[in-house]
Design a protein around this motif. Sequence first.
Motif, PDB file in Angstrom:
ATOM      1  N   ALA A   1     -43.752  19.832 -50.071  1.00  0.00           N
ATOM      2  CA  ALA A   1     -44.270  20.110 -48.739  1.00  0.00           C
ATOM      3  C   ALA A   1     -43.787  19.048 -47.756  1.00  0.00           C
ATOM      4  O   ALA A   1     -43.415  19.353 -46.613  1.00  0.00           O
ATOM      5  N   THR A   2     -43.800  17.787 -48.195  1.00  0.00           N
ATOM      6  CA  THR A   2     -43.344  16.694 -47.329  1.00  0.00           C
ATOM      7  C   THR A   2     -41.869  16.835 -47.012  1.00  0.00           C
ATOM      8  O   THR A   2     -41.443  16.681 -45.862  1.00  0.00           O
ATOM      9  N   ARG A   3     -41.039  17.153 -48.031  1.00  0.00           N
ATOM     10  CA  ARG A   3     -39.603  17.291 -47.806  1.00  0.00           C
ATOM     11  C   ARG A   3     -39.286  18.485 -46.911  1.00  0.00           C
ATOM     12  O   ARG A   3     -38.353  18.438 -46.103  1.00  0.00           O
ATOM     13  N   TYR A   4     -40.063  19.537 -47.077  1.00  0.00           N
ATOM     14  CA  TYR A   4     -39.890  20.697 -46.205  1.00  0.00           C
ATOM     15  C   TYR A   4     -40.095  20.284 -44.753  1.00  0.00           C
ATOM     16  O   TYR A   4     -39.296  20.611 -43.863  1.00  0.00           O
ATOM     17  N   ARG A   5     -41.156  19.525 -44.494  1.00  0.00           N
ATOM     18  CA  ARG A   5     -41.456  19.102 -43.129  1.00  0.00           C
ATOM     19  C   ARG A   5     -40.407  18.118 -42.607  1.00  0.00           C
ATOM     20  O   ARG A   5     -40.055  18.136 -41.421  1.00  0.00           O
ATOM     21  N   ILE A   6     -39.895  17.248 -43.490  1.00  0.00           N
ATOM     22  CA  ILE A   6     -38.856  16.302 -43.079  1.00  0.00           C
ATOM     23  C   ILE A   6     -37.593  17.053 -42.666  1.00  0.00           C
ATOM     24  O   ILE A   6     -36.984  16.765 -41.622  1.00  0.00           O
TER      25      ILE A   6
ATOM     26  N   VAL B   1     -37.388  20.088 -41.558  1.00  0.00           N
ATOM     27  CA  VAL B   1     -37.654  20.765 -40.288  1.00  0.00           C
ATOM     28  C   VAL B   1     -37.516  19.786 -39.128  1.00  0.00           C
ATOM     29  O   VAL B   1     -36.916  20.110 -38.088  1.00  0.00           O
ATOM     30  N   GLU B   2     -38.080  18.577 -39.294  1.00  0.00           N
ATOM     31  CA  GLU B   2     -37.992  17.571 -38.226  1.00  0.00           C
ATOM     32  C   GLU B   2     -36.540  17.176 -37.964  1.00  0.00           C
ATOM     33  O   GLU B   2     -36.126  17.017 -36.806  1.00  0.00           O
TER      34      GLU B   2
ATOM     35  N   GLU C   1     -34.704  19.900 -36.127  1.00  0.00           N
ATOM     36  CA  GLU C   1     -35.122  19.989 -34.734  1.00  0.00           C
ATOM     37  C   GLU C   1     -34.531  18.870 -33.889  1.00  0.00           C
ATOM     38  O   GLU C   1     -34.226  19.071 -32.705  1.00  0.00           O
TER      39      GLU C   1
ATOM     40  N   ILE D   1     -40.164  10.792 -37.368  1.00  0.00           N
ATOM     41  CA  ILE D   1     -40.503  11.740 -38.439  1.00  0.00           C
ATOM     42  C   ILE D   1     -41.808  11.333 -39.096  1.00  0.00           C
ATOM     43  O   ILE D   1     -42.681  12.169 -39.346  1.00  0.00           O
TER      44      ILE D   1
ATOM     45  N   ILE E   1     -45.277  13.716 -39.203  1.00  0.00           N
ATOM     46  CA  ILE E   1     -45.839  14.359 -40.390  1.00  0.00           C
ATOM     47  C   ILE E   1     -46.910  13.515 -41.080  1.00  0.00           C
ATOM     48  O   ILE E   1     -47.483  13.950 -42.075  1.00  0.00           O
TER      49      ILE E   1
ATOM     50  N   THR F   1     -38.979  29.315 -46.175  1.00  0.00           N
ATOM     51  CA  THR F   1     -39.693  29.862 -45.024  1.00  0.00           C
ATOM     52  C   THR F   1     -39.938  31.351 -45.200  1.00  0.00           C
ATOM     53  O   THR F   1     -41.032  31.851 -44.901  1.00  0.00           O
TER      54      THR F   1
END
Length: 283
Positions: A21-26, A28-29, A32, A42, A46, A88
């Motif tokens: 979950a953390t890597r997914y958010r990283i 995405v950041e 972006e 980052i 998160i 996603t």
Amino acid sequence: MSDDGTDDDGGLGVLRHKRDATRYRILVEIAERQPAVSQREIADAIGITAQAVSEHLGELADGGFVDREGRGRYRVTKEGVDWLISRTDELSEYLDHVTSDVLGDVEVEVALADGAVDEGDRVTLSMREGILHAHRVADSDAESGGSNPPGATAIAVTSGDSGDDVGVTEFDGVVDYELGAVTAVVVPGVRDGGSSAVDPGRLRELAADADLVVAAGTEAVAGVRRLDRDPDVRFGTVDAVREASMRGLDVLLVVVAGDLTAHVEGLRETAVSYEVVDASLGE
């Protein structure tokens, strides 16, 4: 699990494992903000430390998901983009399942069965003594040629015998019942006479006509106990009075003077009628 440490069992891995979950958010950041990406930004976005972001970035780069283009410059690779898209899409499918198949069935009320009820039965709903009741209508429906029964109906989602609690959903129509009414008797504070200032005979008459006797405050409890009975409710009385009357119960509220306003304000938010009755002892 792939060599870079990311979960390889489908999109739900992003939900099952904190690291994924953390890597997914990283990722995405980075996608972006790229190419100029601050590890501190980052981390703040998160909610983890910059050191943790640095460690994750190192592993993501080693796994081919991120390219380093210099200090503070990262770019998500094609492999990283493909992984994000696949996760996603799978998350989207899972959320669609939750929304349509799970949350769509959450609106389940509880009723007492009037006679045996089987899961899947169509039932009529009625309100008695403040409790929702369910009565199976399949047999009578068949006898009447399939006409719709009056009032509200629902579908049972659990089975039960008479008096058991059963779940009902897929409501159709409105349960036909009258709202209750609230009669309030104000008891003065102890310095002004307390429960001894209330006429027990008058209080007994009012209690006899009520479905529920509620005492709000110690002086009020003492007043009800002068009738050789305990109040039905003595805690959480603002919500209890409102809920009971909304469910069709007539409530006698014996309330200490200082607590009356809170109860009245609670009732003003409803369509319940109420009155304040003088039950004080005559001179």
